[in-house]
Structure formats: C-alpha cells, structure tokens
Scaffold this motif. Structure first.
Motif, PDB file in Angstrom:
ATOM      1  N   THR A   1       3.832   4.074   3.420  1.00 54.14           N
ATOM      2  CA  THR A   1       2.449   3.686   3.146  1.00 54.14           C
ATOM      3  C   THR A   1       2.096   2.402   3.880  1.00 54.14           C
ATOM      4  OG1 THR A   1       2.506   4.702   0.945  1.00 54.14           O
ATOM      5  CG2 THR A   1       0.803   3.039   1.332  1.00 54.14           C
TER       6      THR A   1
ATOM      7  N   ILE B   1      -0.867  -0.493   3.799  1.00 54.87           N
ATOM      8  CA  ILE B   1      -2.003  -1.059   3.079  1.00 54.87           C
ATOM      9  C   ILE B   1      -2.740  -1.977   4.038  1.00 54.87           C
ATOM     10  CG2 ILE B   1      -2.743  -2.471   1.121  1.00 54.87           C
ATOM     11  CD1 ILE B   1      -0.092  -1.662  -0.261  1.00 54.87           C
TER      12      ILE B   1
ATOM     13  N   GLY C   1      -5.081  -5.111  -2.396  1.00 56.73           N
ATOM     14  CA  GLY C   1      -3.935  -4.754  -1.569  1.00 56.73           C
ATOM     15  C   GLY C   1      -2.621  -5.245  -2.142  1.00 56.73           C
TER      16      GLY C   1
ATOM     17  N   THR D   1      -1.700  -3.205  -5.291  1.00 62.18           N
ATOM     18  CA  THR D   1      -1.173  -1.894  -4.889  1.00 62.18           C
ATOM     19  C   THR D   1       0.259  -2.038  -4.406  1.00 62.18           C
ATOM     20  OG1 THR D   1      -3.405  -1.191  -4.217  1.00 62.18           O
ATOM     21  CG2 THR D   1      -1.555   0.112  -3.412  1.00 62.18           C
ATOM     22  N   GLY D   2       0.510  -3.073  -3.601  1.00 65.78           N
ATOM     23  CA  GLY D   2       1.859  -3.310  -3.104  1.00 65.78           C
ATOM     24  C   GLY D   2       2.849  -3.582  -4.214  1.00 65.78           C
TER      25      GLY D   2
ATOM     26  N   PHE E   1       6.542   0.393   2.209  1.00 65.77           N
ATOM     27  CA  PHE E   1       5.161   0.074   2.569  1.00 65.77           C
ATOM     28  C   PHE E   1       5.103  -1.256   3.304  1.00 65.77           C
ATOM     29  CE2 PHE E   1       5.881  -2.236  -1.305  1.00 65.77           C
ATOM     30  CZ  PHE E   1       5.109  -3.385  -1.214  1.00 65.77           C
TER      31      PHE E   1
ATOM     32  N   ILE F   1       1.921  -4.389   4.144  1.00 69.90           N
ATOM     33  CA  ILE F   1       0.548  -4.841   3.970  1.00 69.90           C
ATOM     34  C   ILE F   1       0.132  -5.567   5.247  1.00 69.90           C
ATOM     35  CG2 ILE F   1      -1.022  -6.273   2.610  1.00 69.90           C
ATOM     36  CD1 ILE F   1       0.935  -5.982   0.259  1.00 69.90           C
TER      37      ILE F   1
ATOM     38  N   VAL G   1      -3.782   2.959   2.616  1.00 68.34           N
ATOM     39  CA  VAL G   1      -4.679   2.422   1.596  1.00 68.34           C
ATOM     40  C   VAL G   1      -5.607   1.416   2.264  1.00 68.34           C
ATOM     41  CG1 VAL G   1      -4.882   1.212  -0.601  1.00 68.34           C
ATOM     42  CG2 VAL G   1      -2.887   2.676  -0.159  1.00 68.34           C
TER      43      VAL G   1
ATOM     44  N   ALA H   1      -7.835  -1.425   1.783  1.00 65.95           N
ATOM     45  CA  ALA H   1      -8.117  -2.436   0.762  1.00 65.95           C
ATOM     46  C   ALA H   1      -8.761  -3.648   1.425  1.00 65.95           C
ATOM     47  CB  ALA H   1      -6.827  -2.836   0.037  1.00 65.95           C
TER      48      ALA H   1
ATOM     49  N   TYR I   1      -6.533   6.510   1.023  1.00 65.79           N
ATOM     50  CA  TYR I   1      -6.926   5.916  -0.250  1.00 65.79           C
ATOM     51  C   TYR I   1      -7.811   4.696   0.005  1.00 65.79           C
ATOM     52  CZ  TYR I   1      -2.997   8.637  -2.093  1.00 65.79           C
ATOM     53  OH  TYR I   1      -2.140   9.662  -2.431  1.00 65.79           O
TER      54      TYR I   1
ATOM     55  N   ALA J   1      -6.087  -0.397  -8.356  1.00 69.72           N
ATOM     56  CA  ALA J   1      -4.925  -0.428  -7.475  1.00 69.72           C
ATOM     57  C   ALA J   1      -3.734   0.290  -8.100  1.00 69.72           C
ATOM     58  CB  ALA J   1      -4.554  -1.884  -7.150  1.00 69.72           C
TER      59      ALA J   1
ATOM     60  N   ALA K   1      -1.549   3.470  -6.561  1.00 67.74           N
ATOM     61  CA  ALA K   1      -0.091   3.479  -6.414  1.00 67.74           C
ATOM     62  C   ALA K   1       0.531   4.657  -7.160  1.00 67.74           C
ATOM     63  CB  ALA K   1       0.491   2.157  -6.906  1.00 67.74           C
TER      64      ALA K   1
END
Length: 377
Positions: free
Chosen positions: A8, A10, A17, A20-21, A31, A33, A126, A128, A325, A347, A351
C-alpha cells in the motif's frame, strides 16, 4: 528507473495518512507514506498562527497517543503540527518527506505512483492529500484594481499582510468569520460578505459546550452521516457552502465593528468589488475565504464521482477502482470527517478494508521477521 514496491502507498502525511499508516502497521502490512512537505505536519504550520483547532484536545489525538494538553483546551495549528511529527516518530511510521507525487496510473493489477524520477508500485493506494488542495477564487478577481491587495485564506497569516485601508472578506463560513474578527480587531474597517451559514449557539470555550461535546460527537458521528437523509442533505451544504460559525459568533463580529453583508460579492465595477445588490465597495484589501476544490488531475485511474463532484466511495473504498481509497475527504462518512476525530475513524475503516483484501506477498519487514521465526504465518 528503479521501482519501489509496497502493498500500500499512502499519499499524504497528515492526520488521515498517519492514522491509516498506524492501523496498517498494527496489522503487519507493507506500506509507505509519501508526503510532499519536508516535515510531517508542515501543512498546519502554513496556516495563520492564531488558528486553533475546533475540537478540544480530548478529541484531537490519533490512535495510540493522546494529545498532550488539557483535555478541553484547543490546540493551535502549530501545536498540532508538532504533535503529528512526534506521532510519526513514536510509531516509526515509514514517512518519506519531500516526495511530491505527480502521477497515479495502473499497469495490470498494480498501481504505479510517480514522483519526479522516482517510481513506486502497489496493490493499494490511499489518497490522503486533505481537503485544502487548490484554493478557489472567482474569475472576476483578476479584474480588480491591481492596487487592491488580494489574499486567499490559504495564504493569510496575520493582519500585517494587509495594506492600510478597509478590508473585504469574501465568504462567511467559519474561516471567513475568524479572519474578519481578527483583522477588524486589529483596527481595519472590515466588511464580511456571504450567505449566512448559521452558527453553533454555545460559546466555544464555555463549560456548557464542554458538557455538550459528548452529545455533539454522537450527533456528528452517528446521526449526521451518509446513512441518514439528514446527513446526506447536510453533506451537500457543508461541501459547497462551508460550515457554520464555530468559535467566532455573529455577536463577536459585531463587537469588533465588522459590517456583516448577507449579499454575495458578484463582480467588479471600475476595478472595485460589487455586491449582488449593486453596491460598490471601495476597499484596499480583499481576503478570499471562498474555499478549495479537489485536485485529482494527477490521478489517471478512472473513478466515478458522486453528485457533489467528490469521489464516489464507501468507507473510503472506491468501488469503480478496486484498490483505490480516499481518506480525509470533507464529510467522507459523517459531519465529523472534517474534524480530527472523524478523519481518524475514516482512516481506520480504510485500513480495515485493505486488510480484508487478499494477503500480499509484500508484507511489512516486521511481519516477515516474525514469520521466519515461526511466530507468525
């Protein structure tokens, strides 16, 4: 060009963000960011210094870490920026700062994210990037006399940016009310134009509001949602006309001498702004509190829009583009989506949906280590 692969990606390292992380890391998912700013929380440092959050510190913490302030105090934007930076460091979230994403496309069953000369691939992306993406000003603003100083609320910091003379603040939602109150209090004759968006009746720092916050939270998260007729009606109002006055009330504006005009600023005559009733205003400054619009031009993956022109999504997941997303949209699921507590809830939903999809071979390093040690499968 070397490709970096994750389960993923972000895009955006703000509160949505990071939250979500946090939830993805808790689930051992791979993931990264990507954030355009050089420091976590920098978007909050770019706002005017007197700005304070509209929700108390009790509701401003991200998952796993309370906001370090008295629970019914209202943090400044700068304090919240420092909190976000501390949060990312505490949970060792993989934020890559100074990475400005300029493209999102799809190749086969994977998304491709580009940022200058860098290339990333992922099964999920994602978005964000927040709601304050592209400032909106009317086209007729370019026809104003060049001697009139113009600022958008995105660029406003304090009254010292204004030149001597009167000020027109265009847009009367909560940001417009806050700025009009501040510049009038600094001695500038001020006109605030725009439709009445209503106001929260209780004083924002009062004990009565403290007692009302649990009720307001319930209404904002459970009643005013996309699942109720009342919530769906309010969503359109909030997205297109701004929210009600919150901290600054009509009486506050009157107390500092703000001239409140319910008419809209509609055009220009002889280089000066004109209201919809034909009145021409002789002002030295104009502050546009006319909102922002989404900027998704960098997303080259087709996806459907709803009636408000926002991405059509369900709990952040985009049915028309599986694996795509959104987090942090205005009224994404409820009225509180535009507050910290709502963005955090949204968020977590994102996830959870990502985690419910088929497991990826690109698991987080911690999960891979645990599997090798026989602790996790």
């Amino acid at each position: 060009m070397q490709t970096e692969r994750y389960e993923t990606i972000i895009v955006g390292g703000g509160q949505a963000g990071l939250a979500t992380g946090y939830h993805l890391k808790k689930r051992g998912r791979s993931f990264v960011i990507l954030d355009a700013d050089e420091r976590v929380g920098e978007s909050w440092r770019k706002r005017w210094p007197s700005l304070r959050l509209y929700s108390p510190a009790r509701f401003d913490g991200l998952p796993g870490m309370k906001f370090p302030a008295p629970k019914y105090s209202y943090p400044t934007g700068y304090e919240f920026a420092d909190y976000l930076e501390a949060y990312a460091n505490r949970f060792e979230l993989p934020v890559q700062s100074g990475v400005r994403v300029d493209g999102l496309s799809r190749e086969g069953d994977r998304f491709v994210v580009t940022a200058g000369e860098r290339r990333f691939e992922a099964e999920n992306v994602v978005v964000a990037t927040g709601t304050m993406q592209k400032p909106v000003t009317p086209d007729f603003g370019s026809k104003l006399d060049p001697r009139i100083r113009q600022l958008h609320s995105a660029d406003y910091r304090d009254p010292s940016q204004l030149q001597e003379g009167s000020v027109l603040v265009v847009g009367a939602a909560h940001s417009g009310g806050d700025i009009a109150f501040e510049v009038a209090g600094a001695g500038f004759p001020t006109v605030l134009s725009g439709r009445d968006t209503g106001q929260i009746p209780l004083p924002w720092d009062s004990r009565r509001l403290r007692l009302a916050w649990p009720v307001m939270k319930f209404l904002g998260t459970r009643v005013l949602t996309v699942n109720t007729p009342m919530g769906r009606k309010m969503r359109s109002e909030i997205r297109h006309h701004g929210g009600p006055l919150l901290r600054v009330k009509r009486a506050d504006l009157e107390s500092v001498g703000v001239e409140r005009v319910l008419g809209r600023t509609m055009g220009v005559e002889d280089g000066r702004p004109v209201l919809d009733d034909g009145r021409v205003l002789d002002v030295a400054n104009v502050v546009w509190c006319t909102g922002f619009r989404n900027d998704f031009g960098w997303i080259r993956v087709p996806f459907a829009l709803d009636d408000d022109g926002f991405p059509e999504q369900r709990h952040g997941a985009v049915p028309s583009a599986p694996g795509l997303y959104f987090a942090g949209l205005i009224f994404q699921h409820s009225f509180t989506s535009m507050l910290i507590l709502g963005a955090v809830r949204d968020a977590e939903r994102v996830a959870k949906h990502i985690a419910s999809r088929r497991p990826s071979e690109a698991r987080a390093p911690e999960a891979q280590t645990l599997a090798e040690d026989g602790v996790a499968a």
